[in-house]
Design an enzyme around this catalytic site. Structure first.
Site, mmCIF file in Angstrom:
data_model
loop_
_atom_site.group_PDB
_atom_site.id
_atom_site.type_symbol
_atom_site.label_atom_id
_atom_site.label_comp_id
_atom_site.label_asym_id
_atom_site.label_seq_id
_atom_site.Cartn_x
_atom_site.Cartn_y
_atom_site.Cartn_z
ATOM 1 N N CYS A 127 35.493 -28.805 -33.202
ATOM 2 C CA CYS A 127 36.914 -28.447 -33.282
ATOM 3 C C CYS A 127 37.753 -29.167 -32.230
ATOM 4 C CB CYS A 127 37.078 -26.941 -33.120
ATOM 5 S SG CYS A 127 36.044 -26.035 -34.261
ATOM 6 N N HIS A 145 44.327 -25.734 -32.652
ATOM 7 C CA HIS A 145 43.292 -25.887 -33.672
ATOM 8 C C HIS A 145 43.297 -24.627 -34.533
ATOM 9 C CE1 HIS A 145 39.526 -25.885 -35.665
ATOM 10 N NE2 HIS A 145 39.007 -24.955 -34.888
ATOM 11 N N ASN A 152 39.741 -23.333 -41.781
ATOM 12 C CA ASN A 152 39.394 -24.092 -40.577
ATOM 13 C C ASN A 152 38.748 -25.412 -41.012
ATOM 14 O OD1 ASN A 152 38.071 -25.131 -38.319
ATOM 15 N ND2 ASN A 152 37.317 -23.155 -37.604
HETATM 16 O O1 UT7 Z 1 36.595 -23.324 -35.138
HETATM 17 C C1 UT7 Z 1 36.210 -22.726 -33.944
HETATM 18 C C2 UT7 Z 1 35.136 -21.830 -34.082
HETATM 19 N N1 UT7 Z 1 35.309 -20.635 -34.830
HETATM 20 C C3 UT7 Z 1 36.084 -19.613 -34.425
HETATM 21 O O2 UT7 Z 1 36.924 -19.742 -33.562
HETATM 22 C C4 UT7 Z 1 35.817 -18.305 -35.069
HETATM 23 C C5 UT7 Z 1 35.987 -17.191 -34.108
HETATM 24 N N2 UT7 Z 1 35.610 -15.889 -34.676
HETATM 25 C C6 UT7 Z 1 36.283 -15.325 -35.673
HETATM 26 O O3 UT7 Z 1 37.237 -15.869 -36.177
HETATM 27 C C7 UT7 Z 1 35.842 -13.937 -36.093
HETATM 28 O O4 UT7 Z 1 34.820 -13.483 -35.266
HETATM 29 C C8 UT7 Z 1 35.392 -13.858 -37.578
HETATM 30 C C9 UT7 Z 1 36.578 -14.068 -38.515
HETATM 31 C C10 UT7 Z 1 34.325 -14.890 -37.872
HETATM 32 C C11 UT7 Z 1 34.792 -12.492 -37.886
HETATM 33 O O5 UT7 Z 1 35.723 -11.496 -37.598
HETATM 34 P P1 UT7 Z 1 35.324 -10.240 -36.690
HETATM 35 O O6 UT7 Z 1 36.524 -9.383 -36.639
HETATM 36 O O7 UT7 Z 1 34.757 -10.748 -35.402
HETATM 37 O O8 UT7 Z 1 34.236 -9.527 -37.584
HETATM 38 P P2 UT7 Z 1 32.694 -9.232 -37.255
HETATM 39 O O9 UT7 Z 1 31.891 -10.483 -37.307
HETATM 40 O O10 UT7 Z 1 32.599 -8.370 -36.037
HETATM 41 O O11 UT7 Z 1 32.282 -8.385 -38.501
HETATM 42 C C12 UT7 Z 1 32.878 -7.103 -38.785
HETATM 43 C C13 UT7 Z 1 32.296 -6.571 -40.072
HETATM 44 C C14 UT7 Z 1 30.771 -6.613 -40.115
HETATM 45 O O12 UT7 Z 1 30.334 -5.467 -40.817
HETATM 46 P P3 UT7 Z 1 29.785 -4.166 -40.027
HETATM 47 O O13 UT7 Z 1 28.619 -4.660 -39.231
HETATM 48 O O14 UT7 Z 1 30.947 -3.730 -39.164
HETATM 49 O O15 UT7 Z 1 29.441 -3.237 -41.121
HETATM 50 C C15 UT7 Z 1 30.474 -7.838 -40.943
HETATM 51 O O16 UT7 Z 1 29.251 -7.747 -41.628
HETATM 52 O O17 UT7 Z 1 32.752 -7.365 -41.174
HETATM 53 C C16 UT7 Z 1 31.610 -7.810 -41.928
HETATM 54 N N3 UT7 Z 1 31.929 -9.133 -42.496
HETATM 55 C C17 UT7 Z 1 32.597 -9.287 -43.653
HETATM 56 N N4 UT7 Z 1 33.084 -8.411 -44.539
HETATM 57 C C18 UT7 Z 1 33.709 -8.907 -45.622
HETATM 58 C C19 UT7 Z 1 31.662 -10.335 -41.959
HETATM 59 N N5 UT7 Z 1 32.152 -11.299 -42.768
HETATM 60 C C20 UT7 Z 1 32.724 -10.665 -43.823
HETATM 61 C C21 UT7 Z 1 33.389 -11.135 -44.971
HETATM 62 N N6 UT7 Z 1 33.871 -10.218 -45.847
HETATM 63 N N7 UT7 Z 1 33.588 -12.443 -45.227
#
Ligand code: UT7
Length: 333
Positions: free
Chosen positions: A114, A260, A290
């Protein structure tokens, strides 16, 4: 020493729009979750029968050259930032060179994810300042779609990434405008928090041969999303302030911040921290997701097209991603 100036900018994204609804038919996800957590409404996926990274990059490059009022044959060096090259090796720089018919000029490949575009810009800036090259083509682009795990197992990354490429022409400035400074950082302690392990050389011989690989999940992106998020919001802010301090400028002096496009929530956090009004930050993650190394030049190109970057504006670029690496650039347009 002459500073380096972006004199032309262009981008190209594939035609195919993939909505959150379409992804919901492939995996257990939904439009509300994706919008609430990331801000993404749709992204572009290539058509593998006609799009390649090199040809998307070539299309973006031709637009950038035209806007810089040069012939593409005037380009004397290529820097290509991507983590999804057409081949494992050689890098896509030489393929872009071939596609553009620029036989013989150097082509450098950058793999800083990135932050790749800002790393590339920083290198180009040095070559311009020292007078080594006069018309550098810098490209950032990715094809993420064909590597994504489009099943529920891969949903935490599959809904985020998209395809596209952006390009700029960098030339010596004839006045006070141009890149004021660039700031590059890395912390390899976190390398495995966002990575693709294979086909890497970390494996012994008997595990590195494709016919012996039973579990191919190591070919997919592994991301510790919340860890990346937490570091991103701190480092983005730090590296923007570092750039401002270096140039004796204040956050109020920024005319446009182009972060980014990792997550709309990260951009919104930054906007709040820097107290920027809506018209001083540019986001297009809603349309493209992204696109990793492509995200900053695509966003910069769209912002320019929309008249949001004008002569004399102070434009700030900032990035954070795999490595971890993070970087910023301040540009007097
Ligand atoms: O390009 C540079 C690098 N990337 C980034 O900068 C990404 C940085 N991180 C993020 O943007 C976020 O962490 C994400 C968008 C990837 C994830 O969001 P989050 O609010 O951190 O969610 P999480 O990973 O803590 O997951 C929350 C819940 C989980 O379920 P439980 O364990 O609470 O039951 C996941 O399994 O959401 C679930 N989950 C989804 N649900 C529906 C994870 N992905 C999905 C999905 N759809 N696509």
């Amino acid at each position: 020493m002459k500073s380096a100036k972006i004199t032309g900018i262009g981008h190209h994204v594939p035609e195919r729009i993939v909505t959150n609804e379409e992804l919901s038919t492939m995996m257990d996800t939904n439009n509300e979750w994706i919008i609430e957590r990331t801000g993404i409404e749709e992204r572009r996926f290539i058509d593998p029968s006609k799009d390649t990274l090199a040809n998307m990059a070539a299309k973006a490059s031709k637009i950038a050259a035209e806007r810089a009022n040069i012939n593409i044959s005037d380009v004397d060096f290529i820097i290509f930032a991507t983590i999804t090259p057409d081949y494992f090796f050689p890098g896509s720089g030489v393929l872009l060179q071939r596609e553009l018919g620029l036989e013989g000029i150097g082509a450098l490949d950058i793999r800083n994810a990135c932050s790749g575009f800002i790393y590339a810009l920083s290198i180009g800036e040095q070559y311009i300042k020292t007078g080594t090259y006069k018309n550098i083509l810098i490209v950032g682009g990715e094809i993420q779609s064909t590597a994504l795990d489009l099943t529920t197992r891969g949903r935490n990354t599959a809904v985020i990434f998209g395809d596209g490429a952006g390009a700029v022409i960098l030339q010596p400035s004839t006045d006070q405008s141009g890149v004021l400074s660039t700031h590059l950082h890395a912390d390899g302690r976190y390398a495995e928090e966002l990575y693709v392990k294979d086909p890497g050389s970390s494996r012994p011989h008997d595990e590195r041969q494709p016919e012996q690989i039973l579990d191919t999940s190591t070919y997919k992106v592994h991301m510790n999303g919340s860890m990346v998020f937490k570091h991103a919001i701190v480092k983005f802010n730090e590296v923007i302030n570092e750039a401002l301090e270096k140039n004796n400028l204040k956050k109020e002096d920024i005319d446009l911040l182009i972060p980014h496009q990792a997550n709309l929530r990260i951009s919104q956090f930054l906007q709040q921290k820097l107290e920027l009004p809506d018209d001083k930050i540019f986001n297009n993650i809603m349309k493209y997701g992204n696109t990793t190394a492509g995200s900053i030049p695509i966003a910069m190109s769209e912002a320019w097209q929309q008249g949001k970057i004008k002569e004399n504006d102070l434009v700030c670029l900032a990035a954070f991603g795999s490595g971890f690496t993070w970087a910023s650039a301040l540009i007097k347009w």
